[in-house]
Structures are given as structure tokens and as C-alpha cells.
Design a protein around this motif. Sequence first.
Motif, mmCIF file in Angstrom:
data_model
loop_
_atom_site.group_PDB
_atom_site.id
_atom_site.type_symbol
_atom_site.label_atom_id
_atom_site.label_comp_id
_atom_site.label_asym_id
_atom_site.label_seq_id
_atom_site.Cartn_x
_atom_site.Cartn_y
_atom_site.Cartn_z
ATOM 1 N N ILE A 333 0.848 -1.197 0.000
ATOM 2 C CA ILE A 333 0.000 0.000 0.000
ATOM 3 C C ILE A 333 0.885 1.249 0.000
ATOM 4 N N ARG A 334 0.352 2.311 -0.582
ATOM 5 C CA ARG A 334 1.083 3.574 -0.609
ATOM 6 C C ARG A 334 1.041 4.243 0.766
ATOM 7 N N MET A 335 2.155 4.849 1.143
ATOM 8 C CA MET A 335 2.232 5.567 2.419
ATOM 9 C C MET A 335 1.930 7.043 2.196
ATOM 10 N N LEU A 336 1.233 7.640 3.157
ATOM 11 C CA LEU A 336 0.940 9.061 3.077
ATOM 12 C C LEU A 336 2.221 9.884 3.144
ATOM 13 N N CYS A 337 2.252 10.954 2.392
ATOM 14 C CA CYS A 337 3.389 11.869 2.432
ATOM 15 C C CYS A 337 3.424 12.558 3.793
ATOM 16 N N GLU A 338 4.530 12.419 4.507
ATOM 17 C CA GLU A 338 4.652 12.993 5.848
ATOM 18 C C GLU A 338 4.631 14.521 5.807
ATOM 19 N N ASN A 339 4.959 15.085 4.669
ATOM 20 C CA ASN A 339 5.037 16.541 4.565
ATOM 21 C C ASN A 339 3.665 17.200 4.446
ATOM 22 N N CYS A 340 2.685 16.474 3.904
ATOM 23 C CA CYS A 340 1.413 17.146 3.616
ATOM 24 C C CYS A 340 0.160 16.396 4.073
ATOM 25 N N LYS A 341 0.305 15.267 4.753
ATOM 26 C CA LYS A 341 -0.900 14.546 5.174
ATOM 27 C C LYS A 341 -1.678 15.383 6.192
ATOM 28 N N THR A 372 -5.045 12.621 2.148
ATOM 29 C CA THR A 372 -4.016 13.179 1.263
ATOM 30 C C THR A 372 -4.303 14.636 0.962
ATOM 31 N N GLN A 373 -3.238 15.376 0.681
ATOM 32 C CA GLN A 373 -3.377 16.753 0.201
ATOM 33 C C GLN A 373 -2.588 16.946 -1.095
ATOM 34 N N GLY A 374 -1.301 16.573 -1.052
ATOM 35 C CA GLY A 374 -0.445 16.756 -2.218
ATOM 36 C C GLY A 374 0.467 17.958 -2.061
ATOM 37 N N CYS A 375 1.746 17.751 -2.362
ATOM 38 C CA CYS A 375 2.712 18.838 -2.286
ATOM 39 C C CYS A 375 3.837 18.557 -3.268
ATOM 40 N N ALA A 376 4.825 19.439 -3.315
ATOM 41 C CA ALA A 376 5.931 19.272 -4.263
ATOM 42 C C ALA A 376 6.754 18.029 -3.948
ATOM 43 N N LYS A 377 6.875 17.675 -2.677
ATOM 44 C CA LYS A 377 7.714 16.544 -2.281
ATOM 45 C C LYS A 377 7.151 15.207 -2.730
ATOM 46 N N CYS A 378 5.846 15.122 -2.863
ATOM 47 C CA CYS A 378 5.235 13.854 -3.280
ATOM 48 C C CYS A 378 4.679 13.920 -4.693
ATOM 49 N N GLY A 379 5.024 14.969 -5.435
ATOM 50 C CA GLY A 379 4.523 15.110 -6.800
ATOM 51 C C GLY A 379 3.033 15.320 -6.858
ATOM 52 N N SER A 380 2.480 15.944 -5.812
ATOM 53 C CA SER A 380 1.039 16.270 -5.714
ATOM 54 C C SER A 380 0.140 15.047 -5.586
ATOM 55 N N SER A 381 0.724 13.869 -5.349
ATOM 56 C CA SER A 381 -0.092 12.657 -5.239
ATOM 57 C C SER A 381 -0.619 12.434 -3.827
ATOM 58 N N GLY A 382 0.054 13.018 -2.831
ATOM 59 C CA GLY A 382 -0.333 12.791 -1.440
ATOM 60 C C GLY A 382 0.305 11.557 -0.832
ATOM 61 N N TYR A 383 0.996 10.780 -1.664
ATOM 62 C CA TYR A 383 1.630 9.544 -1.184
ATOM 63 C C TYR A 383 3.109 9.548 -1.550
ATOM 64 N N LYS A 384 3.908 8.906 -0.704
ATOM 65 C CA LYS A 384 5.332 8.785 -1.002
ATOM 66 C C LYS A 384 5.853 7.490 -0.390
ATOM 67 N N GLY A 385 6.234 6.546 -1.254
ATOM 68 C CA GLY A 385 6.731 5.258 -0.794
ATOM 69 C C GLY A 385 5.616 4.259 -0.550
ATOM 70 N N ARG A 386 6.003 3.004 -0.354
ATOM 71 C CA ARG A 386 5.025 1.946 -0.067
ATOM 72 C C ARG A 386 5.498 1.085 1.098
ATOM 73 N N THR A 387 4.558 0.442 1.739
ATOM 74 C CA THR A 387 4.862 -0.511 2.795
ATOM 75 C C THR A 387 3.921 -1.705 2.643
ATOM 76 N N GLY A 388 4.157 -2.736 3.418
ATOM 77 C CA GLY A 388 3.352 -3.948 3.284
ATOM 78 C C GLY A 388 2.240 -4.023 4.320
ATOM 79 N N ILE A 389 1.122 -4.599 3.911
ATOM 80 C CA ILE A 389 0.122 -5.062 4.874
ATOM 81 C C ILE A 389 0.058 -6.574 4.724
ATOM 82 N N ARG A 390 -0.008 -7.264 5.840
ATOM 83 C CA ARG A 390 0.161 -8.718 5.809
ATOM 84 C C ARG A 390 -0.789 -9.410 6.758
ATOM 85 N N GLU A 391 -0.901 -10.711 6.538
ATOM 86 C CA GLU A 391 -1.443 -11.616 7.541
ATOM 87 C C GLU A 391 -0.489 -12.804 7.615
#
Length: 448
Positions: A333-341, A372-391
Motif C-alpha cells: 500500500i502507498r504511504m501518506l506523504c509525511e510533509n502534507c498529510k 491526502t493533500q499533495g505537495c511538491a515533495k510527493c509530486g502532488s499525489s499525497g503519497y510517497k513510498g510503499r509498505t506492506g500489509i500482511r497476515e
Amino acid sequence: MAFFGGKHDDKAHAEEKATKVEPGDKVEKIVEDKKSLGNVASLKLEIEKQITKPLEEVSIVNLVNLFIYYAFIARASDVHLEPMADKIRVRFRIDGVLQDIFDKIAITKSLHRELISRIKVMSGLRTDEHFTPQDGRFKVEPDHVGSIDVRVSIMPTYYGENAVLRLLAETHTFTLEDLGFLPDELKKVEKAIRKPYGMILANGPTGSGKSTTLYTILKKLNVPGISIITVEDPIEYSLEGTTQIQVDTRVGLTFAGGLRSILRQDPNIVMVGEIRDQETASIAVNAALTGHLMLSTLHTNDSATTFPRLIDMGVPPFLIASTVNIAMGQRLIRMLCENCKKERQLSESEIQSLKEIIPSFDFSKHKKFFMTQGCAKCGSSGYKGRTGIREVLEVNDEIRQLIMNRANSQEIKNAAVKNGMMTMLENGIQKAIAGVTSLEEVLRIIHE
């Protein structure tokens, strides 16, 4: 066949230009100011300058390098070069989503043949073959970055050859703690990998991070006193200190054949890239039963489906129950951008809708989430990077009995949840509550 376009002399010119060594052949020399290489906006501007030049002024060597380097800096996993009727479409898969970065510029179709030829030259593929799929790989080593391994797939299509470049940056190293495991899940995995034999299975669709999980486990197990052998298709990463074997069906080296042979090479730990058929499954289970730690992947939707799937492949339930230590279902899953969430509160109508989708979770106690909001650091997507969700399904006596009774996946899942397993959906919601991701992203991944 005319739909591929171009004349013979055009093809010769393309191949000559693709193989010609030009100034700036190294990525780090493409932009005069080397500091701007680390800047996505500067690289984008440089690519736009290249693709808007007259054809005779374009450096194909530099342009291909720029695409690769842009993908690396922008954290893209894949570059798609797609021929269309009158132009080329270039897309980058960033955080799991394809983005048409240069959609405002029509990249001339005349560049297509030269780009494909250059990629073939770099990959050691046949430049005179245009109607057969080809696979290859190459490596680039720009300054201050390390090694970027690029896997290439060329496929003939109606408008020409389509190229997909997958970036495997060897400098991206992970530990189990980096992969998004919750503390209880991490304990189960570490307990399983300490056992001298048995199976550890990572399950999920293509692109869910299964290989990364297994490589991270292998990295932890890779010590001088242990022999690790893998059989893969393709080899995703180079892991020093291990023996890695590439499947090649042209010479009869299949997963099953390779696995059968490497068991005579005195390994302690074996990784099979994927269990695809009955023969591979049977050999893998028997290897785990006879003193080897076996790691592999299956294409199943969740962890509980692992066991009916292996039974469908013809593996006796008793052997499955005796050998599988843990089965992990996972998604990225995509992680929220820490700069603009931005924090948000769920409305009553949203809570009611979510209760219908996820009746097992009490949203009235957890109303605070993030958006999400979006900023220059995340390319306006609101997300930056991914992490896993598991069982992480740990096989205990109750689960073993259910497997031997040929229980269905829902019965096995219910028993695992009763014994403390957190489902992928619950795992995702916990990460949304913690502000790692958004609730919308969790629902998108689970229900897509």
C-alpha cells in the motif's frame, strides 16, 4: 509487415545510432550541473529538452539513460515505452501506479525504433528481431548511486515493439523491520526462520512484494556456515554468498528440474521463486520434510488459501500439515506523504458505510484518520513510498488438523483469527489509524 513502420535504411540508421558511443554515455554527465541529477524536476526538464529536439540532434544514448535515472530518482519500479499510432507513450510506475509524466508532450514516433534498438544493445538482445518477444537485463552504475539493475521485456504489438524496463536497485537493502511487519508478526517470522526445516511461503498477486520479503529473509539467514541455493525465473536480485540458478526452459531447466538437482548440492536452505505446478510442489514439500528450510511463493489471495491450493496441486494433506511453518498473505500500500498529510474525522454517514464493508471493526471508537493533500515533495499525489500489509498464519496443531481434514480456506482463516492472526484488512486499518496510510488506500488495495 507494414504496421511496424520504417524502411530498411531507417532501421540500419537506428541500430547504428543506438550502438554509437557518444559524449555523455554515462548518466552522470547528462546534465552540466551534477547536483541537478538528484532533482526530479531538473531531470524531467532535461528529458523534455531531448524529446523536443529535431531527430538528428537527439542523443539516444543519453535519452535512454535519462529515462532510467529519472525512474530511479522518482522511485519508479518500471518504465513503459509504448508505441501508439503517431507517437510514443512513456509511463513510470511510481508507488504501484502508472503515471504519464510526459503526457503534455507528443514524443515523435520516429524516436521509437532507435530507443528500442538502444535498449536491445544494452540488454544483449537481437536488434534484427522485431516479431518475437525478447527478455534481457543490463546494469548501469551512475556516480553516487551505486548499481541499478534493469530487467527488460520487449514485446511486438500492433504499432511496434513495446518495452518495459523494471528497475532493481541493488543499493535498496531492507531488514525485516523495514517491511511493515507488526511486532507479533515479526516474532512469528523469526521463530519460523530459526527452524532447521519446513516451509515459509509468501503469497499474493504479482507486484505484492513477495520476492522482496523472501530475499530479506535470505539476507538474514545468509551466514558463513549455511549453504543457500535458489532457483528463480528471473533472478530478481544478486545476493552475495548464495548460489542462484536461472530457470531456462529452452534447455529443460525448469523449477522442478532445478529443484531436483540442487537438492543434490547439499544445501541447508532452498528458495524456489514460485510453486507453479504439481511436480514443483511435491519436490518442495518433500525437501522441507527431509531437513531443508524451503522458501517459496504462491499466487493466492490470502494466507489461508495456501493449503487448499497445495492440495489442489496433488500434495497429500498430511505432508502439507507436516511441513508448512508459516504462510504469509501480503499486499503493498502507498504511504501518506509525511510533509502534507492532514488529519480528518469520519462523519456518521462514513462510519455507517464502513460498517457495511467491514462489520468486524468498531469505527465509532476510531474516528480519527488521515487524508491526502499533495505537495511538491510527493509530486502532488499525497503519497510517497510503499509498505506492506500482511497476515501471518502460523501453523499450529489446530490448523494442522483442519488441513488434514481438507477444510476450506474460510474455516482455516477463522481458526487462525481465533488464535490471534490479524487479517490483511485489519492490518491495513491499524496502519491507517497510525497515519501511515489512508483508509481509502487500504480499501482500494483490499477490494481492487
